[in-house]
Design a protein around this motif. Structure first.
Motif, PDB file in Angstrom:
ATOM      1  N   VAL A  93       0.734  -1.280   0.174  1.00 37.46           N
ATOM      2  CA  VAL A  93       0.014  -0.046  -0.022  1.00 37.46           C
ATOM      3  C   VAL A  93       0.776   1.174   0.027  1.00 37.46           C
ATOM      4  O   VAL A  93       0.348   2.495  -0.508  1.00 37.46           O
ATOM      5  CB  VAL A  93      -0.770  -0.061   1.043  1.00 37.46           C
ATOM      6  N   LEU A  94       2.022   1.184   0.362  1.00 36.83           N
ATOM      7  CA  LEU A  94       2.933   2.448   0.349  1.00 36.83           C
ATOM      8  C   LEU A  94       3.264   2.697  -0.835  1.00 36.83           C
ATOM      9  O   LEU A  94       3.569   3.927  -1.450  1.00 36.83           O
ATOM     10  CB  LEU A  94       4.521   1.972   1.086  1.00 36.83           C
ATOM     11  N   LEU A  95       3.123   1.730  -1.951  1.00 37.07           N
ATOM     12  CA  LEU A  95       3.477   1.985  -3.522  1.00 37.07           C
ATOM     13  C   LEU A  95       2.387   2.326  -4.272  1.00 37.07           C
ATOM     14  O   LEU A  95       2.508   3.198  -5.335  1.00 37.07           O
ATOM     15  CB  LEU A  95       4.169   0.997  -4.306  1.00 37.07           C
ATOM     16  N   PHE A  96       1.180   2.254  -3.649  1.00 41.08           N
ATOM     17  CA  PHE A  96      -0.369   2.613  -4.562  1.00 41.08           C
ATOM     18  C   PHE A  96      -0.935   3.280  -3.749  1.00 41.08           C
ATOM     19  O   PHE A  96      -0.997   3.529  -2.475  1.00 41.08           O
ATOM     20  CB  PHE A  96      -0.707   1.397  -4.925  1.00 41.08           C
ATOM     21  N   GLN A  97      -2.039   4.364  -4.324  1.00 41.67           N
ATOM     22  CA  GLN A  97      -3.052   4.844  -3.524  1.00 41.67           C
ATOM     23  C   GLN A  97      -3.940   3.860  -2.923  1.00 41.67           C
ATOM     24  O   GLN A  97      -4.102   2.827  -3.387  1.00 41.67           O
ATOM     25  CB  GLN A  97      -3.754   5.969  -4.446  1.00 41.67           C
ATOM     26  N   ARG A  98      -4.704   4.327  -1.867  1.00 41.27           N
ATOM     27  CA  ARG A  98      -5.544   3.429  -1.305  1.00 41.27           C
ATOM     28  C   ARG A  98      -7.046   3.400  -1.565  1.00 41.27           C
ATOM     29  O   ARG A  98      -7.932   3.566  -0.933  1.00 41.27           O
ATOM     30  CB  ARG A  98      -5.714   3.705   0.168  1.00 41.27           C
ATOM     31  N   GLY A  99      -7.364   3.406  -2.999  1.00 44.19           N
ATOM     32  CA  GLY A  99      -8.455   3.349  -3.686  1.00 44.19           C
ATOM     33  C   GLY A  99      -9.149   1.823  -3.409  1.00 44.19           C
ATOM     34  O   GLY A  99      -8.388   0.967  -3.038  1.00 44.19           O
ATOM     35  N   PHE A 100     -10.395   1.812  -3.671  1.00 41.58           N
ATOM     36  CA  PHE A 100     -11.072   0.687  -3.265  1.00 41.58           C
ATOM     37  C   PHE A 100     -10.740  -0.586  -4.281  1.00 41.58           C
ATOM     38  O   PHE A 100     -10.375  -1.707  -3.762  1.00 41.58           O
ATOM     39  CB  PHE A 100     -12.665   0.501  -3.594  1.00 41.58           C
ATOM     40  N   GLY A 101     -10.528  -0.361  -5.658  1.00 41.51           N
ATOM     41  CA  GLY A 101     -10.057  -1.209  -6.343  1.00 41.51           C
ATOM     42  C   GLY A 101      -8.549  -2.007  -5.959  1.00 41.51           C
ATOM     43  O   GLY A 101      -8.437  -3.055  -6.231  1.00 41.51           O
ATOM     44  N   MET A 102      -7.647  -1.030  -5.627  1.00 47.71           N
ATOM     45  CA  MET A 102      -6.429  -1.494  -5.288  1.00 47.71           C
ATOM     46  C   MET A 102      -6.478  -2.241  -3.960  1.00 47.71           C
ATOM     47  O   MET A 102      -5.874  -3.198  -3.869  1.00 47.71           O
ATOM     48  CB  MET A 102      -5.255  -0.126  -5.022  1.00 47.71           C
ATOM     49  N   VAL A 103      -7.340  -1.803  -2.958  1.00 49.91           N
ATOM     50  CA  VAL A 103      -7.263  -2.450  -1.756  1.00 49.91           C
ATOM     51  C   VAL A 103      -8.069  -3.831  -1.942  1.00 49.91           C
ATOM     52  O   VAL A 103      -7.439  -4.895  -1.769  1.00 49.91           O
ATOM     53  CB  VAL A 103      -8.285  -1.731  -0.843  1.00 49.91           C
ATOM     54  N   PHE A 104      -8.761  -4.153  -3.091  1.00 52.27           N
ATOM     55  CA  PHE A 104      -9.484  -5.092  -3.184  1.00 52.27           C
ATOM     56  C   PHE A 104      -8.502  -6.449  -4.002  1.00 52.27           C
ATOM     57  O   PHE A 104      -8.260  -7.325  -3.536  1.00 52.27           O
ATOM     58  CB  PHE A 104     -10.727  -5.161  -4.175  1.00 52.27           C
ATOM     59  N   VAL A 105      -7.790  -5.680  -5.105  1.00 51.62           N
ATOM     60  CA  VAL A 105      -6.555  -6.640  -5.693  1.00 51.62           C
ATOM     61  C   VAL A 105      -5.549  -7.015  -4.769  1.00 51.62           C
ATOM     62  O   VAL A 105      -5.084  -8.184  -4.742  1.00 51.62           O
ATOM     63  CB  VAL A 105      -6.134  -5.577  -6.802  1.00 51.62           C
ATOM     64  N   THR A 106      -5.396  -5.931  -4.100  1.00 48.54           N
ATOM     65  CA  THR A 106      -4.153  -6.534  -2.991  1.00 48.54           C
ATOM     66  C   THR A 106      -4.550  -7.326  -1.923  1.00 48.54           C
ATOM     67  O   THR A 106      -3.788  -8.453  -1.778  1.00 48.54           O
ATOM     68  CB  THR A 106      -3.512  -5.135  -2.313  1.00 48.54           C
ATOM     69  N   CYS A 107      -5.602  -7.197  -1.498  1.00 47.21           N
ATOM     70  CA  CYS A 107      -6.106  -8.042  -0.403  1.00 47.21           C
ATOM     71  C   CYS A 107      -6.372  -9.426  -1.101  1.00 47.21           C
ATOM     72  O   CYS A 107      -6.033 -10.535  -0.352  1.00 47.21           O
ATOM     73  CB  CYS A 107      -7.728  -7.764   0.087  1.00 47.21           C
ATOM     74  N   SER A 108      -6.936  -9.495  -2.368  1.00 51.83           N
ATOM     75  CA  SER A 108      -6.863 -11.023  -2.993  1.00 51.83           C
ATOM     76  C   SER A 108      -5.533 -11.596  -3.028  1.00 51.83           C
ATOM     77  O   SER A 108      -5.512 -12.752  -2.921  1.00 51.83           O
ATOM     78  CB  SER A 108      -7.746 -10.868  -4.290  1.00 51.83           C
ATOM     79  N   LEU A 109      -4.701 -10.808  -3.788  1.00 53.47           N
ATOM     80  CA  LEU A 109      -3.450 -11.503  -3.941  1.00 53.47           C
ATOM     81  C   LEU A 109      -2.712 -11.830  -2.494  1.00 53.47           C
ATOM     82  O   LEU A 109      -2.037 -12.916  -2.268  1.00 53.47           O
ATOM     83  CB  LEU A 109      -2.409 -10.349  -4.718  1.00 53.47           C
ATOM     84  N   ILE A 110      -2.666 -11.165  -1.358  1.00 46.33           N
ATOM     85  CA  ILE A 110      -1.999 -11.325  -0.247  1.00 46.33           C
ATOM     86  C   ILE A 110      -2.769 -12.557   0.327  1.00 46.33           C
ATOM     87  O   ILE A 110      -2.367 -13.545   0.926  1.00 46.33           O
ATOM     88  CB  ILE A 110      -2.471 -10.136   0.876  1.00 46.33           C
ATOM     89  N   LEU A 111      -4.326 -12.738   0.168  1.00 45.81           N
ATOM     90  CA  LEU A 111      -4.997 -13.839   0.656  1.00 45.81           C
ATOM     91  C   LEU A 111      -4.543 -15.080   0.140  1.00 45.81           C
ATOM     92  O   LEU A 111      -4.243 -16.160   0.489  1.00 45.81           O
ATOM     93  CB  LEU A 111      -6.476 -13.683   0.662  1.00 45.81           C
ATOM     94  N   PHE A 112      -4.362 -14.920  -1.305  1.00 41.75           N
ATOM     95  CA  PHE A 112      -4.033 -16.245  -2.058  1.00 41.75           C
ATOM     96  C   PHE A 112      -2.403 -16.545  -1.646  1.00 41.75           C
ATOM     97  O   PHE A 112      -2.203 -17.607  -1.741  1.00 41.75           O
ATOM     98  CB  PHE A 112      -3.994 -15.918  -3.588  1.00 41.75           C
ATOM     99  N   ALA A 113      -1.492 -15.554  -1.623  1.00 41.32           N
ATOM    100  CA  ALA A 113      -0.314 -16.049  -1.074  1.00 41.32           C
ATOM    101  C   ALA A 113      -0.320 -16.665   0.235  1.00 41.32           C
ATOM    102  O   ALA A 113       0.567 -17.191   0.704  1.00 41.32           O
ATOM    103  CB  ALA A 113       0.603 -14.633  -1.019  1.00 41.32           C
ATOM    104  N   HIS A 114      -0.989 -15.901   1.232  1.00 39.57           N
ATOM    105  CA  HIS A 114      -1.189 -16.625   2.634  1.00 39.57           C
ATOM    106  C   HIS A 114      -1.453 -18.118   2.433  1.00 39.57           C
ATOM    107  O   HIS A 114      -0.739 -18.948   3.200  1.00 39.57           O
ATOM    108  CB  HIS A 114      -2.320 -15.637   3.526  1.00 39.57           C
ATOM    109  N   GLU A 115      -2.542 -18.476   1.597  1.00 36.94           N
ATOM    110  CA  GLU A 115      -3.185 -19.825   1.764  1.00 36.94           C
ATOM    111  C   GLU A 115      -1.817 -20.628   0.849  1.00 36.94           C
ATOM    112  O   GLU A 115      -1.678 -21.635   1.454  1.00 36.94           O
ATOM    113  CB  GLU A 115      -4.362 -19.739   0.686  1.00 36.94           C
ATOM    114  N   TRP A 116      -1.197 -20.156  -0.276  1.00 34.47           N
ATOM    115  CA  TRP A 116       0.085 -20.799  -0.675  1.00 34.47           C
ATOM    116  C   TRP A 116       0.967 -21.190   0.231  1.00 34.47           C
ATOM    117  O   TRP A 116       1.635 -22.205   0.446  1.00 34.47           O
ATOM    118  CB  TRP A 116       0.300 -20.261  -1.908  1.00 34.47           C
TER     119      TRP A 116
END
Length: 174
Positions: A93-116
């Protein structure tokens, strides 16, 4: 007071993922999908996006330790993975703005990485490996989808709580 409400909300999400939500999961209805609700992790990811990586790291540490003690087979596994997930969400989130789309994409990527990461660590620590293709199709992806739906639901309340923590001013009583 806002910080207490934020911690209580994350604790409530942790309790919900282990109790009430278990009734509504697809594997209880006879479907072959295995979903694992990780509402507390979603909450810590959102907190780290709005309040910073250090704050998310602390919440990830505390809730991951609770997860290990109550549900885990190995103490420290969820603690480490939740800390890492929250910390990297705060870094991204330091690299991008905290818009809803960015938060949604980041959250999904982090969740996938966590499960993996959890799958990889379980594969490393247990004797009976599970097929990667089965794990990806029948557990990791459905889990990410379920948790992204929960992220849509808790996004606004967590954002408001984080904003109240950031902008809290102690005014003297008159």
């Amino acid at each position: 007071m806002p910080r207490f409400l934020l911690a209580a909300t994350l604790l409530l999400l942790f309790v919900l993922e282990g109790t009430l939500v278990q009734v509504f999961l697809p594997d209880k209805w006879g479907l072959s999908l295995m979903t694992v609700p990780r509402f507390a992790l979603v909450g810590t990811i959102l907190v780290s996006m709005f309040l910073g990586r250090r704050e998310g790291l602390y919440y990830g540490l505390a809730l991951g330790f609770l997860q290990d003690v109550l549900y885990g087979q190995v103490i420290g596994l969820y603690m480490i993975t939740m800390m890492v997930a929250s910390y990297f969400a705060g870094l991204i989130v330091l690299l991008f703005q905290r818009g809803f789309g960015m938060v949604f994409v980041t959250c999904s990527l982090i969740l996938f990485a966590h499960e993996w990461l959890l799958y990889s660590l379980h594969l490393l620590l247990t004797k009976a490996p599970v097929d990667v293709q089965w794990m990806l199709n029948w557990q990791i992806l459905p889990t990410v989808v379920l948790n992204m739906l929960s992220a849509l639901v808790i996004y606004s309340p967590i954002k408001r709580l984080c904003e109240s923590v950031m902008f809290k001013r102690d005014l003297p009583l008159e």
